[in-house]
Design a protein around this motif. Structure first.
Motif, PDB file in Angstrom:
ATOM      1  N   ASN A  22       0.815  -1.217   0.000  1.00  0.00           N
ATOM      2  CA  ASN A  22       0.000   0.000   0.000  1.00  0.00           C
ATOM      3  C   ASN A  22       0.845   1.263   0.000  1.00  0.00           C
ATOM      4  O   ASN A  22       0.453   2.292  -0.557  1.00  0.00           O
ATOM      5  CB  ASN A  22      -0.925   0.007   1.219  1.00  0.00           C
ATOM      6  N   LEU A  23       2.008   1.191   0.630  1.00  0.00           N
ATOM      7  CA  LEU A  23       2.876   2.364   0.729  1.00  0.00           C
ATOM      8  C   LEU A  23       3.843   2.484  -0.435  1.00  0.00           C
ATOM      9  O   LEU A  23       4.510   3.491  -0.588  1.00  0.00           O
ATOM     10  CB  LEU A  23       3.670   2.311   2.045  1.00  0.00           C
ATOM     11  N   ASN A  24       3.895   1.437  -1.268  1.00  0.00           N
ATOM     12  CA  ASN A  24       4.846   1.446  -2.371  1.00  0.00           C
ATOM     13  C   ASN A  24       4.481   2.508  -3.394  1.00  0.00           C
ATOM     14  O   ASN A  24       3.315   2.857  -3.572  1.00  0.00           O
ATOM     15  CB  ASN A  24       4.873   0.058  -3.035  1.00  0.00           C
ATOM     16  N   GLU A  25       5.456   2.960  -4.140  1.00  0.00           N
ATOM     17  CA  GLU A  25       5.243   4.017  -5.120  1.00  0.00           C
ATOM     18  C   GLU A  25       4.309   3.614  -6.255  1.00  0.00           C
ATOM     19  O   GLU A  25       3.840   4.463  -7.010  1.00  0.00           O
ATOM     20  CB  GLU A  25       6.590   4.439  -5.731  1.00  0.00           C
ATOM     21  N   GLN A  26       4.022   2.317  -6.396  1.00  0.00           N
ATOM     22  CA  GLN A  26       3.150   1.900  -7.491  1.00  0.00           C
ATOM     23  C   GLN A  26       1.718   2.413  -7.317  1.00  0.00           C
ATOM     24  O   GLN A  26       0.972   2.506  -8.279  1.00  0.00           O
ATOM     25  CB  GLN A  26       3.134   0.367  -7.587  1.00  0.00           C
ATOM     26  N   GLY A  27       1.309   2.677  -6.083  1.00  0.00           N
ATOM     27  CA  GLY A  27      -0.030   3.245  -5.879  1.00  0.00           C
ATOM     28  C   GLY A  27      -1.102   2.189  -5.738  1.00  0.00           C
ATOM     29  O   GLY A  27      -0.862   1.002  -5.694  1.00  0.00           O
ATOM     30  N   ASP A  28      -2.371   2.652  -5.683  1.00  0.00           N
ATOM     31  CA  ASP A  28      -3.484   1.751  -5.379  1.00  0.00           C
ATOM     32  C   ASP A  28      -3.645   0.595  -6.341  1.00  0.00           C
ATOM     33  O   ASP A  28      -3.932  -0.489  -5.933  1.00  0.00           O
ATOM     34  CB  ASP A  28      -4.830   2.440  -5.476  1.00  0.00           C
ATOM     35  N   ALA A  29      -3.639   0.891  -7.654  1.00  0.00           N
ATOM     36  CA  ALA A  29      -3.926  -0.136  -8.644  1.00  0.00           C
ATOM     37  C   ALA A  29      -2.653  -0.675  -9.266  1.00  0.00           C
ATOM     38  O   ALA A  29      -2.679  -1.197 -10.361  1.00  0.00           O
ATOM     39  CB  ALA A  29      -4.847   0.428  -9.726  1.00  0.00           C
ATOM     40  N   GLY A  30      -1.538  -0.520  -8.548  1.00  0.00           N
ATOM     41  CA  GLY A  30      -0.271  -0.922  -9.149  1.00  0.00           C
ATOM     42  C   GLY A  30       0.017  -2.401  -9.129  1.00  0.00           C
ATOM     43  O   GLY A  30       0.831  -2.867  -9.906  1.00  0.00           O
ATOM     44  N   TRP A  31      -0.644  -3.159  -8.235  1.00  0.00           N
ATOM     45  CA  TRP A  31      -0.271  -4.555  -8.053  1.00  0.00           C
ATOM     46  C   TRP A  31      -1.345  -5.501  -8.573  1.00  0.00           C
ATOM     47  O   TRP A  31      -2.521  -5.345  -8.267  1.00  0.00           O
ATOM     48  CB  TRP A  31      -0.022  -4.837  -6.578  1.00  0.00           C
ATOM     49  N   TYR A  32      -0.924  -6.484  -9.338  1.00  0.00           N
ATOM     50  CA  TYR A  32      -1.768  -7.623  -9.681  1.00  0.00           C
ATOM     51  C   TYR A  32      -1.316  -8.752  -8.759  1.00  0.00           C
ATOM     52  O   TYR A  32      -0.119  -9.034  -8.644  1.00  0.00           O
ATOM     53  CB  TYR A  32      -1.578  -8.039 -11.136  1.00  0.00           C
ATOM     54  N   ILE A  33      -2.270  -9.418  -8.115  1.00  0.00           N
ATOM     55  CA  ILE A  33      -1.967 -10.386  -7.069  1.00  0.00           C
ATOM     56  C   ILE A  33      -2.757 -11.667  -7.344  1.00  0.00           C
ATOM     57  O   ILE A  33      -3.928 -11.618  -7.725  1.00  0.00           O
ATOM     58  CB  ILE A  33      -2.337  -9.818  -5.678  1.00  0.00           C
ATOM     59  N   ARG A  34      -2.102 -12.813  -7.142  1.00  0.00           N
ATOM     60  CA  ARG A  34      -2.754 -14.094  -7.438  1.00  0.00           C
ATOM     61  C   ARG A  34      -2.426 -15.103  -6.346  1.00  0.00           C
ATOM     62  O   ARG A  34      -1.269 -15.253  -5.949  1.00  0.00           O
ATOM     63  CB  ARG A  34      -2.290 -14.631  -8.789  1.00  0.00           C
ATOM     64  N   GLY A  35      -3.442 -15.808  -5.846  1.00  0.00           N
ATOM     65  CA  GLY A  35      -3.233 -16.860  -4.879  1.00  0.00           C
ATOM     66  C   GLY A  35      -3.377 -18.222  -5.522  1.00  0.00           C
ATOM     67  O   GLY A  35      -4.288 -18.444  -6.330  1.00  0.00           O
ATOM     68  N   GLN A  36      -2.472 -19.144  -5.167  1.00  0.00           N
ATOM     69  CA  GLN A  36      -2.539 -20.515  -5.660  1.00  0.00           C
ATOM     70  C   GLN A  36      -2.370 -21.461  -4.472  1.00  0.00           C
ATOM     71  O   GLN A  36      -1.504 -21.253  -3.628  1.00  0.00           O
ATOM     72  CB  GLN A  36      -1.455 -20.777  -6.714  1.00  0.00           C
ATOM     73  N   SER A  37      -3.194 -22.496  -4.422  1.00  0.00           N
ATOM     74  CA  SER A  37      -3.212 -23.367  -3.250  1.00  0.00           C
ATOM     75  C   SER A  37      -2.017 -24.307  -3.175  1.00  0.00           C
ATOM     76  O   SER A  37      -1.778 -24.908  -2.129  1.00  0.00           O
ATOM     77  CB  SER A  37      -4.509 -24.170  -3.205  1.00  0.00           C
ATOM     78  N   ASN A  38      -1.256 -24.418  -4.254  1.00  0.00           N
ATOM     79  CA  ASN A  38      -0.044 -25.241  -4.252  1.00  0.00           C
ATOM     80  C   ASN A  38       1.109 -24.399  -4.776  1.00  0.00           C
ATOM     81  O   ASN A  38       1.066 -23.916  -5.907  1.00  0.00           O
ATOM     82  CB  ASN A  38      -0.239 -26.490  -5.116  1.00  0.00           C
ATOM     83  N   GLU A  39       2.134 -24.217  -3.958  1.00  0.00           N
ATOM     84  CA  GLU A  39       3.223 -23.304  -4.331  1.00  0.00           C
ATOM     85  C   GLU A  39       4.064 -23.834  -5.482  1.00  0.00           C
ATOM     86  O   GLU A  39       4.806 -23.080  -6.107  1.00  0.00           O
ATOM     87  CB  GLU A  39       4.107 -22.993  -3.118  1.00  0.00           C
ATOM     88  N   SER A  40       3.943 -25.119  -5.819  1.00  0.00           N
ATOM     89  CA  SER A  40       4.736 -25.678  -6.916  1.00  0.00           C
ATOM     90  C   SER A  40       4.146 -25.361  -8.284  1.00  0.00           C
ATOM     91  O   SER A  40       4.810 -25.542  -9.306  1.00  0.00           O
ATOM     92  CB  SER A  40       4.863 -27.199  -6.755  1.00  0.00           C
ATOM     93  N   TRP A  41       2.904 -24.882  -8.319  1.00  0.00           N
ATOM     94  CA  TRP A  41       2.279 -24.568  -9.601  1.00  0.00           C
ATOM     95  C   TRP A  41       2.929 -23.336 -10.227  1.00  0.00           C
ATOM     96  O   TRP A  41       3.282 -22.384  -9.541  1.00  0.00           O
ATOM     97  CB  TRP A  41       0.788 -24.307  -9.434  1.00  0.00           C
ATOM     98  N   THR A  42       3.072 -23.376 -11.534  1.00  0.00           N
ATOM     99  CA  THR A  42       3.589 -22.221 -12.257  1.00  0.00           C
ATOM    100  C   THR A  42       2.424 -21.309 -12.652  1.00  0.00           C
ATOM    101  O   THR A  42       1.256 -21.583 -12.332  1.00  0.00           O
ATOM    102  CB  THR A  42       4.362 -22.662 -13.501  1.00  0.00           C
ATOM    103  N   LEU A  43       2.729 -20.236 -13.368  1.00  0.00           N
ATOM    104  CA  LEU A  43       1.699 -19.274 -13.757  1.00  0.00           C
ATOM    105  C   LEU A  43       1.213 -19.566 -15.177  1.00  0.00           C
ATOM    106  O   LEU A  43       1.367 -18.781 -16.101  1.00  0.00           O
ATOM    107  CB  LEU A  43       2.243 -17.850 -13.633  1.00  0.00           C
ATOM    108  N   GLN A  44       0.592 -20.720 -15.317  1.00  0.00           N
ATOM    109  CA  GLN A  44       0.034 -21.139 -16.596  1.00  0.00           C
ATOM    110  C   GLN A  44      -1.480 -20.980 -16.590  1.00  0.00           C
ATOM    111  O   GLN A  44      -2.140 -21.414 -15.638  1.00  0.00           O
ATOM    112  CB  GLN A  44       0.371 -22.601 -16.890  1.00  0.00           C
TER     113      GLN A  44
END
Length: 268
Positions: A22-44
């Motif tokens: 929230n405090l980062n210079e990117q601002g409110d809409a600066g971050w895209y965030i994704r949750g995955q239930s298994n950390e071994s999964w890639t971003l496919q």
């Protein structure tokens, strides 16, 4: 894939991470965030995971066939709404298809760290989960400078056999579910590319400023995090406003009651 990796040891660690974002210079809409239930999964994306080992030509043919079948029958299942869908283009239809559980080349993200955390802990309690995030405005700037703007009406841009460019995109018209989840997406011009690999490559040489980040959620913390999210109204009822959400909420209730019962037994 190159990314900045960290591991949480407590709920406080995640809250502190959110404050840093929230405090980062990117601002409110600066971050895209994704949750995955298994950390071994890639971003496919889901379509890529289902296609497996195929050529680009075959993959594009399968994607075209699925899109054509969906768009040609969509009107049979919903009442007429007067909306001119002829202007939606492929991306608009892929967003609708994604909503109705059809695999597409889109990858789901959210603007909310806590919504992403829910998806990292809601399933697979025996596996470590992960929350990924990156600065979307920085990625868009790098990608546009290198490959030009995303051309929404250009089908050829999504048929590339060579260029893999990932663009962050937002829905032009939300459903109740996507609005509740603050949903956004990434899309790649190369159907068979892993989005994580492409984003990492886009930030190559700038990792100190614009890294792709991965935070591990240990399996042993998932039930506690799920319970804390419930007190914040980050629940299936709020994220899936339908009977599907009610069923998911009952599933989470069973899981949390079991967890608390076990903890009470350990305390005696």
């Amino acid at each position: 894939m190159i990314w900045h990796r960290d591991q949480l040891s407590s709920w406080t660690g995640f809250v502190e991470l959110v404050e840093r974002l929230n405090l980062n210079e990117q601002g409110d809409a600066g971050w895209y965030i994704r949750g995955q239930s298994n950390e071994s999964w890639t971003l496919q994306p889901s379509l890529l995971r289902q296609l497996g080992e195929v050529t680009v030509e075959r993959a594009l043919g399968i994607e075209f066939g699925a899109t054509r079948r969906f768009t040609s029958q969509y009107h049979l299942h919903l009442p007429a709404d007067g909306v001119d869908k002829s202007q939606w283009g492929s991306i608009g239809w892929w967003m609708v298809m994604q909503h109705y559980s059809c695999p597409t080349r889109l990858l789901d993200w959210t603007l909310s760290p806590y919504v992403a955390l829910y998806f990292a802990v809601e399933q697979s309690p025996e596996s470590d989960g992960a929350v990924w995030f990156f600065p979307s405005s920085a990625l868009e700037t790098v990608t546009v400078n290198r490959y030009g703007k995303l051309r929404l009406g250009s089908e050829e841009q999504f048929e590339s056999h060579v260029v893999a460019a990932v663009y962050p995109i937002e829905a032009t018209q939300h459903s109740r579910r996507s609005a509740s989840q603050q949903a956004v997406f990434t899309i790649c011009t190369h159907l068979l590319a892993d989005h994580g690999d492409v984003i990492s490559e886009a930030f190559a040489g700038q990792e100190d400023r614009y890294p792709l980040n991965k935070v591990i959620i240990p399996a042993g913390l998932k039930d506690e995090f799920l319970s804390r999210l419930r007190t914040m109204n980050i629940t299936p009822n709020s994220l899936f406003p339908s009977l599907d959400g009610l069923g998911r909420a009952a599933r989470d209730y069973i899981r949390l009651r079991t967890w608390r019962t076990h903890n009470e037994g350990m305390a005696r």
